[in-house]
Design an enzyme around this catalytic site. Sequence first.
Site, mmCIF file in Angstrom:
data_model
loop_
_atom_site.group_PDB
_atom_site.id
_atom_site.type_symbol
_atom_site.label_atom_id
_atom_site.label_comp_id
_atom_site.label_asym_id
_atom_site.label_seq_id
_atom_site.Cartn_x
_atom_site.Cartn_y
_atom_site.Cartn_z
ATOM 1 N N THR A 25 0.835 -1.284 -0.056
ATOM 2 C CA THR A 25 0.037 -0.161 -0.075
ATOM 3 C C THR A 25 0.753 1.242 0.096
ATOM 4 O O THR A 25 1.765 1.358 0.645
ATOM 5 C CB THR A 25 -0.910 0.022 1.148
ATOM 6 O OG1 THR A 25 -1.326 1.526 1.625
ATOM 7 C CG2 THR A 25 -0.241 -0.329 2.410
ATOM 8 N N TYR B 211 -1.562 0.026 10.386
ATOM 9 C CA TYR B 211 -1.734 -0.596 8.820
ATOM 10 C C TYR B 211 -0.460 -0.375 8.303
ATOM 11 O O TYR B 211 -0.061 -1.406 7.632
ATOM 12 C CB TYR B 211 -2.949 -0.071 8.288
ATOM 13 C CG TYR B 211 -3.258 -0.404 6.852
ATOM 14 C CD1 TYR B 211 -3.301 -1.785 6.433
ATOM 15 C CD2 TYR B 211 -3.055 0.446 6.156
ATOM 16 C CE1 TYR B 211 -3.455 -2.232 5.451
ATOM 17 C CE2 TYR B 211 -3.271 0.099 4.565
ATOM 18 C CZ TYR B 211 -3.387 -1.255 4.219
ATOM 19 O OH TYR B 211 -3.582 -1.629 2.976
ATOM 20 N N PHE C 215 -13.803 14.580 6.036
ATOM 21 C CA PHE C 215 -12.858 14.468 7.190
ATOM 22 C C PHE C 215 -11.875 15.418 7.032
ATOM 23 O O PHE C 215 -10.740 15.082 6.270
ATOM 24 C CB PHE C 215 -12.466 12.873 7.265
ATOM 25 C CG PHE C 215 -13.264 11.883 7.627
ATOM 26 C CD1 PHE C 215 -14.416 12.007 8.546
ATOM 27 C CD2 PHE C 215 -13.307 10.429 7.028
ATOM 28 C CE1 PHE C 215 -15.332 11.037 8.836
ATOM 29 C CE2 PHE C 215 -14.245 9.505 7.287
ATOM 30 C CZ PHE C 215 -15.161 10.191 8.333
HETATM 31 N N1 UFG Z 1 -13.037 10.378 3.485
HETATM 32 C C1 UFG Z 1 -13.987 11.212 3.821
HETATM 33 N N2 UFG Z 1 -15.214 11.052 4.177
HETATM 34 C C2 UFG Z 1 -15.555 9.395 4.236
HETATM 35 C C3 UFG Z 1 -14.564 8.703 3.835
HETATM 36 C C4 UFG Z 1 -13.398 9.083 3.458
HETATM 37 O O1 UFG Z 1 -13.718 12.738 3.780
HETATM 38 O O2 UFG Z 1 -16.395 8.961 4.654
HETATM 39 C C5 UFG Z 1 -11.756 11.038 2.782
HETATM 40 C C6 UFG Z 1 -10.630 10.297 3.718
HETATM 41 O O3 UFG Z 1 -10.405 11.223 4.759
HETATM 42 C C7 UFG Z 1 -9.410 10.256 2.665
HETATM 43 C C8 UFG Z 1 -10.165 10.162 1.493
HETATM 44 O O4 UFG Z 1 -11.753 10.236 1.718
HETATM 45 O O5 UFG Z 1 -8.885 11.553 2.598
HETATM 46 C C9 UFG Z 1 -10.186 8.722 0.982
HETATM 47 O O6 UFG Z 1 -10.275 7.895 1.781
HETATM 48 P P1 UFG Z 1 -10.667 6.190 1.774
HETATM 49 O O7 UFG Z 1 -10.969 5.631 3.192
HETATM 50 O O8 UFG Z 1 -11.484 6.045 0.638
HETATM 51 O O9 UFG Z 1 -9.234 5.812 1.427
HETATM 52 P P2 UFG Z 1 -7.754 6.111 2.208
HETATM 53 O O10 UFG Z 1 -7.198 7.107 1.313
HETATM 54 O O11 UFG Z 1 -7.703 5.964 3.610
HETATM 55 O O12 UFG Z 1 -7.149 4.663 1.936
HETATM 56 C C10 UFG Z 1 -6.002 4.439 1.135
HETATM 57 C C11 UFG Z 1 -6.021 3.095 0.750
HETATM 58 C C12 UFG Z 1 -5.068 2.700 2.195
HETATM 59 C C13 UFG Z 1 -4.053 3.220 2.302
HETATM 60 C C14 UFG Z 1 -4.369 4.612 2.855
HETATM 61 C C15 UFG Z 1 -3.169 5.580 3.144
HETATM 62 O O13 UFG Z 1 -7.048 2.328 0.331
HETATM 63 O O14 UFG Z 1 -4.767 1.218 1.730
HETATM 64 O O15 UFG Z 1 -4.844 5.277 1.640
HETATM 65 O O16 UFG Z 1 -3.673 6.440 4.056
HETATM 66 F F1 UFG Z 1 -3.660 2.628 3.781
#
Ligand code: UFG
Length: 324
Positions: free
Chosen positions: A114, A138, A205
């Site tokens: 990741t 993670y 967020f």
């Molecule tokens: N977000 C929101 N509202 C929500 C859900 C997400 O604002 O309800 C934002 C998050 O804060 C983030 C972006 O949308 O800024 C994307 O969030 P996701 O949960 O869809 O994905 P992540 O960026 O958290 O996850 C990805 C990969 C992971 C990795 C991570 C690293 O899927 O494997 O990035 O930070 F670990």
Amino acid sequence: MIFIVGGAGYIGSHVNKLLSNEGYKTLILDNLSKGHEEFVKWGKFIKGDLKDKRLLARIFKEYDINAVMHFAALTDVRESIQDPGSYYKNNVKNTLNLLDAMRENVKKFIFSSTCAVYGNPLEIPITEDHPCNPISPYGRSKLMIENILEDYSRAYDFNYVSLRYFNAAGADPQTEIGEWHEPETHLIPIILDAAIGKRENVQIFGTDYPTPDGTCIRDYIHVMDLANAHYKALRLLEEDKSEIFNLGNGNGFSVKEIIETCKEITGEKIHTIESKKRPGDPPILIGSSKKAKRILRWRPEFADIKDIIETAWEWHQKLNRETI
Ligand code: UFG
């Protein structure tokens, strides 16, 4: 035969579909804690857990396995901060069981890593030689396995490819499989839930990140493009090489931009509320995939975010028609 551990999950099931279509025989192991048996439409399925060393020994004895692909992991950054023990047991200890069981018999391993291994990037786009300073258990759990792979592959003489995914999104264009997490934590399916009226609003967020509109920027990559990179990685392993690759589109979209694009594609109103930052979220993650393009000869087919979201929308409507 290709052994796909976690093949009933989101990314693993798309890889299973692609490999099966390419004529590979596949064997799927999944404990169904996150995956769905309905997604194992190709290959042979065994329900089981990586904790079960006896089961692993039996599988490697019984089946003629040529390569292992390992998708089975917990992947929620926020949950990993609250409960690191589960992450280290599931993602590290269980992977060691798998590596120990396979190392006598199998010489090819593909690991789902990741972009979270990098932590807060010092430079954008992130290349594979960017320092790895993960900011969540993670990310650390995945980096630990990458380090273990380096040592194991040298000592026990096997090759591996570690694929550092940026944000996996979208679904099988034929809508046979797609993204289905319970509970859902990922941005795009959450927005699509709001579009079909399954949730009232989308929480944003954090709105004071150092980005043009204050919301986090991510690099979204289509799940079929990820699947295709696994297929290419298998071919690279035939050449007796070990490598680490980023897999992203090389462009970033903010949370607000993703919400706007979802509005456009679905034609629905999407209510948002501005919420606190989510712990463990770097402000910007955009990957350079030049290395994958050069060495794997991989090219993302879904380079446009609209195409990615359209496939996610098609699937999302189907899933909710069938399960609600
Ligand atoms: N977000 C929101 N509202 C929500 C859900 C997400 O604002 O309800 C934002 C998050 O804060 C983030 C972006 O949308 O800024 C994307 O969030 P996701 O949960 O869809 O994905 P992540 O960026 O958290 O996850 C990805 C990969 C992971 C990795 C991570 C690293 O899927 O494997 O990035 O930070 F670990």
